[in-house]
Design an enzyme around this catalytic site. Structure first.
Site, short mmCIF file in Angstrom:
data_model
loop_
_atom_site.label_atom_id
_atom_site.label_comp_id
_atom_site.label_asym_id
_atom_site.label_seq_id
_atom_site.Cartn_x
_atom_site.Cartn_y
_atom_site.Cartn_z
N TYR A 52 0.83 -1.20 0.00
CA TYR A 52 0.00 0.00 0.00
C TYR A 52 0.87 1.26 0.00
O TYR A 52 0.63 2.20 -0.77
CB TYR A 52 -0.91 -0.02 1.22
CG TYR A 52 -1.90 1.12 1.28
CD1 TYR A 52 -3.08 1.09 0.55
CD2 TYR A 52 -1.66 2.25 2.08
CE1 TYR A 52 -3.99 2.13 0.60
CE2 TYR A 52 -2.57 3.29 2.14
CZ TYR A 52 -3.74 3.22 1.41
OH TYR A 52 -4.63 4.26 1.46
N LYS A 110 0.97 4.06 -2.99
CA LYS A 110 0.59 5.46 -2.80
C LYS A 110 1.75 6.41 -3.09
O LYS A 110 1.53 7.54 -3.57
CB LYS A 110 0.03 5.67 -1.39
CG LYS A 110 -1.29 4.94 -1.16
CD LYS A 110 -2.35 5.30 -2.20
CE LYS A 110 -3.69 4.66 -1.90
NZ LYS A 110 -4.73 5.05 -2.90
#
Length: 253
Positions: free
Chosen positions: A157, A161
């Site tokens: 993640y 991002k």
């Protein structure tokens, strides 16, 4: 009503719930015709129906943002239904359960990168020809404070991002002179189903940091939608390639 998006045609992914739903509804309140896209078609239909019932214009489509054929079909369908696309909001996203590298399988890595990073790339690549043909457009990407700092997610993640912020900056640099503005939103903890997942799966130190932000609370999806509206309309006309942190102060303490 200020109607800051009057006459605009907007596509919102992840529109079936959480921040995506709030953004789709906010865009419609400000005069945009909205294509509500989600992997869960029933959820997208619910969002579109709520917009129509409130007097707005919306329709729904299913999309798997990690699949190029699905993305292209959704963009083609949106162009046909809306008559063009002026705004794209890449909001669809999933979490990785805060898995560190040694606990991140290749399958988990590919799934997170596929939705959270490849998804905005595929959506952007599919919509750019239409925007360029029409003389410009605005793209709003959903990043995260995990795009700046660690412990906002797991290895996959956080990597995804960081990548979304890079994609935002590069696309803004490549197409700004051709009328395309691209910016990113970087939330901290927002009160959604994904937040519940964070609280259920996060380490104690992470949960403590979420609950101790200077704002003293989580954000509401509508607060994120207000920032998305600003980045989508002409009030932000000189904002290119920015990554706006909206985290209640999480990253300053």
């Amino acid at each position: 009503m200020s109607q800051k998006l009057k006459g605009r045609k907007a596509v919102v992914t992840g529109a079936g719930s959480g921040m995506g739903r709030a953004i789709a509804k906010r865009f419609a309140e400000e005069g945009a015709s909205v294509a509500a896209l989600d992997l869960d078609l029933a959820a997208a239909e619910s969002t579109a129906q709520s917009i129509v019932e409130a007097g707005g214009t919306a329709f729904s489509l299913r999309v798997d943002v990690s699949d190029d054929a699905s993305v292209r079909a959704a963009i083609d369908g949106s162009v046909t239904a809306l008559g063009g696309i002026d705004v794209l909001a890449n909001i669809a996203g999933i979490l990785d359960g805060y898995a560190p590298v040694l606990e991140t399988s290749e399958q988990l890595w590919d799934r997170i990168i596929g939705v959270d990073l490849k998804g905005p790339f595929l959506m952007t690549r599919a919509v750019l020809p239409t925007m360029l043909e029409n003389g410009g457009g605005t793209i709003v990407n959903m990043a995260s404070i995990a795009g700046f700092v660690a412990r906002g997610g797991g290895a996959a993640y956080t990597s995804a991002k960081h990548g979304v912020i890079g994609l935002t900056k590069q696309t803004a640099a490549d197409y700004g002179l051709r009328g395309i503005r691209v910016n990113a939103i970087c939330p901290g903890a927002v009160e959604t189903a994904m937040t519940k997942q964070i609280l259920d799966e996060g380490e104690a130190a992470v949960i403590e940091s979420i609950n101790a932000v200077p704002a003293g609370r989580h954000a509401q999806p509508e607060e994120i939608a207000n920032l998305a509206l600003f980045l989508a309309n002409d009030e932000s006309s000189f904002v290119h390639g920015a990554a706006y942190v909206i985290d209640g102060g999480w990253t300053i303490v």
